[in-house]
Design a protein around this motif. Structure first.
Motif, PDB file in Angstrom:
ATOM      1  N   MET B 120     -24.122  16.176  31.294  1.00  0.00           N
ATOM      2  CA  MET B 120     -24.023  17.434  30.548  1.00  0.00           C
ATOM      3  C   MET B 120     -24.726  18.563  31.275  1.00  0.00           C
ATOM      4  O   MET B 120     -24.260  19.705  31.273  1.00  0.00           O
ATOM      5  CB  MET B 120     -24.585  17.261  29.144  1.00  0.00           C
ATOM      6  CG  MET B 120     -23.649  16.436  28.280  1.00  0.00           C
ATOM      7  SD  MET B 120     -24.309  16.151  26.629  1.00  0.00           S
ATOM      8  CE  MET B 120     -23.932  17.731  25.874  1.00  0.00           C
ATOM      9  N   PRO B 163     -12.571  21.387  32.481  1.00  0.00           N
ATOM     10  CA  PRO B 163     -12.659  22.589  31.651  1.00  0.00           C
ATOM     11  C   PRO B 163     -14.108  23.071  31.539  1.00  0.00           C
ATOM     12  O   PRO B 163     -15.037  22.249  31.576  1.00  0.00           O
ATOM     13  CB  PRO B 163     -12.134  22.120  30.282  1.00  0.00           C
ATOM     14  CG  PRO B 163     -11.374  20.852  30.552  1.00  0.00           C
ATOM     15  CD  PRO B 163     -12.019  20.229  31.747  1.00  0.00           C
ATOM     16  N   VAL B 166     -17.471  21.282  29.944  1.00  0.00           N
ATOM     17  CA  VAL B 166     -17.083  19.940  29.495  1.00  0.00           C
ATOM     18  C   VAL B 166     -17.418  18.928  30.588  1.00  0.00           C
ATOM     19  O   VAL B 166     -17.271  19.219  31.775  1.00  0.00           O
ATOM     20  CB  VAL B 166     -15.566  19.890  29.170  1.00  0.00           C
ATOM     21  CG1 VAL B 166     -15.100  18.472  28.876  1.00  0.00           C
ATOM     22  CG2 VAL B 166     -15.244  20.815  28.000  1.00  0.00           C
ATOM     23  N   LEU B 168     -17.327  14.303  31.254  1.00  0.00           N
ATOM     24  CA  LEU B 168     -16.671  13.090  30.744  1.00  0.00           C
ATOM     25  C   LEU B 168     -17.681  11.986  30.466  1.00  0.00           C
ATOM     26  O   LEU B 168     -18.570  11.723  31.287  1.00  0.00           O
ATOM     27  CB  LEU B 168     -15.632  12.576  31.748  1.00  0.00           C
ATOM     28  CG  LEU B 168     -14.502  13.532  32.105  1.00  0.00           C
ATOM     29  CD1 LEU B 168     -13.500  12.829  33.040  1.00  0.00           C
ATOM     30  CD2 LEU B 168     -13.774  14.050  30.866  1.00  0.00           C
ATOM     31  N   CYS B 186     -10.153   9.480  24.693  1.00  0.00           N
ATOM     32  CA  CYS B 186     -10.506   9.217  23.294  1.00  0.00           C
ATOM     33  C   CYS B 186     -11.367  10.343  22.733  1.00  0.00           C
ATOM     34  O   CYS B 186     -11.844  11.198  23.458  1.00  0.00           O
ATOM     35  CB  CYS B 186     -11.352   7.948  23.187  1.00  0.00           C
ATOM     36  SG  CYS B 186     -10.662   6.512  23.994  1.00  0.00           S
ATOM     37  N   ARG B 187     -11.575  10.265  21.410  1.00  0.00           N
ATOM     38  CA  ARG B 187     -12.634  11.062  20.798  1.00  0.00           C
ATOM     39  C   ARG B 187     -13.794  10.130  20.469  1.00  0.00           C
ATOM     40  O   ARG B 187     -13.615   8.912  20.380  1.00  0.00           O
ATOM     41  CB  ARG B 187     -12.129  11.783  19.542  1.00  0.00           C
ATOM     42  CG  ARG B 187     -11.718  10.872  18.416  1.00  0.00           C
ATOM     43  CD  ARG B 187     -11.340  11.639  17.149  1.00  0.00           C
ATOM     44  NE  ARG B 187     -10.828  10.706  16.149  1.00  0.00           N
ATOM     45  CZ  ARG B 187     -11.595   9.999  15.319  1.00  0.00           C
ATOM     46  NH1 ARG B 187     -12.903  10.116  15.361  1.00  0.00           N
ATOM     47  NH2 ARG B 187     -11.056   9.159  14.462  1.00  0.00           N
ATOM     48  N   GLN B 188     -14.981  10.744  20.295  1.00  0.00           N
ATOM     49  CA  GLN B 188     -16.192  10.011  19.914  1.00  0.00           C
ATOM     50  C   GLN B 188     -16.025   9.435  18.509  1.00  0.00           C
ATOM     51  O   GLN B 188     -15.730  10.167  17.571  1.00  0.00           O
ATOM     52  CB  GLN B 188     -17.350  11.015  19.979  1.00  0.00           C
ATOM     53  CG  GLN B 188     -18.687  10.558  19.482  1.00  0.00           C
ATOM     54  CD  GLN B 188     -19.693  11.729  19.463  1.00  0.00           C
ATOM     55  OE1 GLN B 188     -19.670  12.614  20.331  1.00  0.00           O
ATOM     56  NE2 GLN B 188     -20.558  11.746  18.463  1.00  0.00           N
ATOM     57  N   ILE B 236     -12.559   7.214  27.851  1.00  0.00           N
ATOM     58  CA  ILE B 236     -12.938   8.500  28.453  1.00  0.00           C
ATOM     59  C   ILE B 236     -13.008   9.530  27.332  1.00  0.00           C
ATOM     60  O   ILE B 236     -11.976   9.878  26.752  1.00  0.00           O
ATOM     61  CB  ILE B 236     -11.904   8.972  29.492  1.00  0.00           C
ATOM     62  CG1 ILE B 236     -11.667   7.901  30.558  1.00  0.00           C
ATOM     63  CG2 ILE B 236     -12.330  10.294  30.114  1.00  0.00           C
ATOM     64  CD1 ILE B 236     -10.544   8.269  31.538  1.00  0.00           C
ATOM     65  N   VAL B 237     -14.219  10.005  27.022  1.00  0.00           N
ATOM     66  CA  VAL B 237     -14.359  11.054  26.010  1.00  0.00           C
ATOM     67  C   VAL B 237     -14.802  12.339  26.694  1.00  0.00           C
ATOM     68  O   VAL B 237     -15.832  12.351  27.371  1.00  0.00           O
ATOM     69  CB  VAL B 237     -15.395  10.663  24.926  1.00  0.00           C
ATOM     70  CG1 VAL B 237     -15.609  11.803  23.934  1.00  0.00           C
ATOM     71  CG2 VAL B 237     -14.964   9.400  24.195  1.00  0.00           C
ATOM     72  N   PRO B 238     -14.022  13.432  26.533  1.00  0.00           N
ATOM     73  CA  PRO B 238     -14.521  14.722  27.031  1.00  0.00           C
ATOM     74  C   PRO B 238     -15.631  15.202  26.098  1.00  0.00           C
ATOM     75  O   PRO B 238     -15.474  15.177  24.879  1.00  0.00           O
ATOM     76  CB  PRO B 238     -13.293  15.635  26.953  1.00  0.00           C
ATOM     77  CG  PRO B 238     -12.422  15.030  25.898  1.00  0.00           C
ATOM     78  CD  PRO B 238     -12.711  13.558  25.873  1.00  0.00           C
ATOM     79  N   VAL B 239     -16.757  15.610  26.677  1.00  0.00           N
ATOM     80  CA  VAL B 239     -17.943  15.984  25.901  1.00  0.00           C
ATOM     81  C   VAL B 239     -18.240  17.457  26.119  1.00  0.00           C
ATOM     82  O   VAL B 239     -18.205  17.943  27.253  1.00  0.00           O
ATOM     83  CB  VAL B 239     -19.142  15.111  26.334  1.00  0.00           C
ATOM     84  CG1 VAL B 239     -20.445  15.621  25.732  1.00  0.00           C
ATOM     85  CG2 VAL B 239     -18.917  13.656  25.941  1.00  0.00           C
ATOM     86  N   THR B 240     -18.540  18.170  25.033  1.00  0.00           N
ATOM     87  CA  THR B 240     -18.776  19.608  25.117  1.00  0.00           C
ATOM     88  C   THR B 240     -20.256  19.950  25.064  1.00  0.00           C
ATOM     89  O   THR B 240     -21.040  19.224  24.437  1.00  0.00           O
ATOM     90  CB  THR B 240     -18.060  20.352  23.972  1.00  0.00           C
ATOM     91  OG1 THR B 240     -18.347  21.745  24.073  1.00  0.00           O
ATOM     92  CG2 THR B 240     -18.529  19.876  22.606  1.00  0.00           C
ATOM     93  N   SER B 241     -20.625  21.049  25.695  1.00  0.00           N
ATOM     94  CA  SER B 241     -21.993  21.544  25.574  1.00  0.00           C
ATOM     95  C   SER B 241     -22.090  22.661  24.534  1.00  0.00           C
ATOM     96  O   SER B 241     -23.157  23.233  24.335  1.00  0.00           O
ATOM     97  CB  SER B 241     -22.496  22.038  26.932  1.00  0.00           C
ATOM     98  OG  SER B 241     -21.579  22.958  27.491  1.00  0.00           O
ATOM     99  N   ASP B 242     -20.970  22.974  23.884  1.00  0.00           N
ATOM    100  CA  ASP B 242     -21.007  23.891  22.739  1.00  0.00           C
ATOM    101  C   ASP B 242     -21.157  23.033  21.487  1.00  0.00           C
ATOM    102  O   ASP B 242     -20.229  22.370  21.070  1.00  0.00           O
ATOM    103  CB  ASP B 242     -19.722  24.717  22.665  1.00  0.00           C
ATOM    104  CG  ASP B 242     -19.702  25.627  21.434  1.00  0.00           C
ATOM    105  OD1 ASP B 242     -20.724  25.691  20.718  1.00  0.00           O
ATOM    106  OD2 ASP B 242     -18.655  26.261  21.181  1.00  0.00           O
ATOM    107  N   PHE B 243     -22.360  23.040  20.911  1.00  0.00           N
ATOM    108  CA  PHE B 243     -22.639  22.188  19.761  1.00  0.00           C
ATOM    109  C   PHE B 243     -22.251  22.855  18.432  1.00  0.00           C
ATOM    110  O   PHE B 243     -22.481  22.289  17.372  1.00  0.00           O
ATOM    111  CB  PHE B 243     -24.129  21.819  19.716  1.00  0.00           C
ATOM    112  CG  PHE B 243     -24.562  20.858  20.790  1.00  0.00           C
ATOM    113  CD1 PHE B 243     -23.684  20.407  21.773  1.00  0.00           C
ATOM    114  CD2 PHE B 243     -25.868  20.386  20.819  1.00  0.00           C
ATOM    115  CE1 PHE B 243     -24.095  19.512  22.763  1.00  0.00           C
ATOM    116  CE2 PHE B 243     -26.289  19.491  21.802  1.00  0.00           C
ATOM    117  CZ  PHE B 243     -25.412  19.064  22.765  1.00  0.00           C
TER     118      PHE B 243
END
Lengths: 258, 258
Positions: B120, B163, B166, B168, B186-188, B236-243
């Motif tokens: 992240m 993106p 974001v 992974l 996937c999603r979390q 594989i989950v794309p993870v965001t830093s916008d919480f």
């Protein structure tokens, strides 16, 4: 809420003796039965750290004549919440408040913040949870002006509850005259820290570093927490524990992934 | 990518000597010029912690005859990334990979994970970043079967980029026969840890606690990482830093907030 006083868990990351948590305890004592479980030493910048490789202490603590019950814990803010919910409290609390942090947790600071990790841990435990931060790092910062807003918002959360897996990140600007324009629901501004490491030599001529840096806001939106704070509003950002970048799923599905 | 070999930063949270990071280095050496900046001791469960109240060490390290350059750092995984980007690397890397973690970082584990916090932090620095975890806590776990998938995904990220903001989160199931059905975006999953503190007395009769718990998945969706892992897919989950919980903003705006 009318017959029975709500049970309120208070935590922070600056440590149980910090003026910020004492101010938060003052406000919560007006709203319910207060149990404090907070770190016995400063835990700033601990993010969502947990203690898995060492033991935890959690002992009764007495600091003033207030009606609250207090425990000082050797772990991180997240450890405090887990211990409170699983060991100390007789039932799931009606509200968790964390802070008042000495310093901003707006924008990307949420990711590094022990104050907010306690609130997020509360959200994971399905406890309505709020993290409060004052944008003033001074130990003797003025927490008084924020108190009526904190009380008002805590009452709202006690009566409305919170959406599943969501907590609130509340930041309070430093106010010269003790006045605020009000509270504003916002999104997290896109900002970052530009690090500048201070490289030094120790007396044995080995290199070491201090982490320093400056905060840079790339986001000019008027719906952001940074805009609200610059314009003397108290910012309220709802924070999710689902970190999935849902908007990126379709992009990834267009890749050649076997 | 054809003329110039990409610059790849490798990090982890289990420490620079862990077999997981050695396996990841092996794969990355096939793809580019590799610089390793990893903690000198295990940092599991450190979340997004940073070191602000003490100094950081970061010294050259040599462990095997591979072509990579290595540095061992006294701080957290996030410190390693910040030091790498700001002090060690000649330019922004083309790829950051973190892991391979010894143990799962699927679902809500992402929030506690030092492996994922390094990824992240990479995303915050606009570096295409991937965290890899093997769902096997054993120190001598079998990382071989995962290597072709890791190589394939890293190549995809090197050519497609990521993106904004974001990264992974890639989890690899423990495979008995070394075979996988493939990789799945996937999603979390919505899951949580139900803690069970192990309360003990020390030789002086003072209480202390060990944090333990069991993982509970509440989410039966077939689009989740937990479903993929149970069905022998690499998730594989794309993870965001916008919480920001964007879906909660309108709810909060319906409250009586002054």
């Amino acid at each position: 809420m009318s017959e029975k006083r709500p049970l309120i868990l208070v935590c922070n990351d600056d440590g149980i003796t910090a003026p910020g948590i004492r101010a938060l305890i003052d406000v919560m004592n007006e709203l319910g039965e207060v149990v404090v479980v907070a770190p016995d030493s400063p835990q700033s910048g601990m993010g969502h750290a947990i203690t898995i490789n060492s033991t935890l202490r959690c002992d009764p603590h007495k600091m003033d004549d207030g009606p609250q019950t207090e425990f000082a814990c050797s772990g991180t803010p997240v450890d405090c919440v887990k211990l409170a919910v699983n060991v100390i409290l007789p039932r799931k609390p009606d509200l968790l408040v964390s802070g008042i942090n000495h310093g901003s947790n707006s924008s990307i600071n949420v990711i590094y913040s022990g104050t907010m990790s306690a609130a997020m841990e509360g959200a994971l435990e399905s406890i309505p949870s709020i993290g409060f931060s004052l944008c003033d790092y001074a130990w003797d910062a003025n927490f008084e002006s924020a108190k009526p807003y904190i009380k008002s918002l805590a009452k709202q959360v006690l009566s409305n509850g919170m959406p599943q897996g969501v907590c609130l990140n509340v930041n309070i600007p430093k106010s010269e005259n003790g006045e605020y324009k009000g509270m504003k629901v916002c999104r997290q501004a896109r900002a970052n820290w530009e690090e500048e490491f201070d490289a030094r030599k120790d007396p044995r001529e080995r290199s070491y570093y201090w982490l320093t840096g400056k905060f840079v806001n790339y986001d000019h939106g008027e719906d952001t927490d940074e805009w609200a704070l610059e314009n003397n509003y108290i910012s309220i950002v709802p924070v999710t524990s689902d970190f999935t970048a849902h908007h990126a799923i379709s992009t990834l599905n267009s890749w050649d992934i076997e």
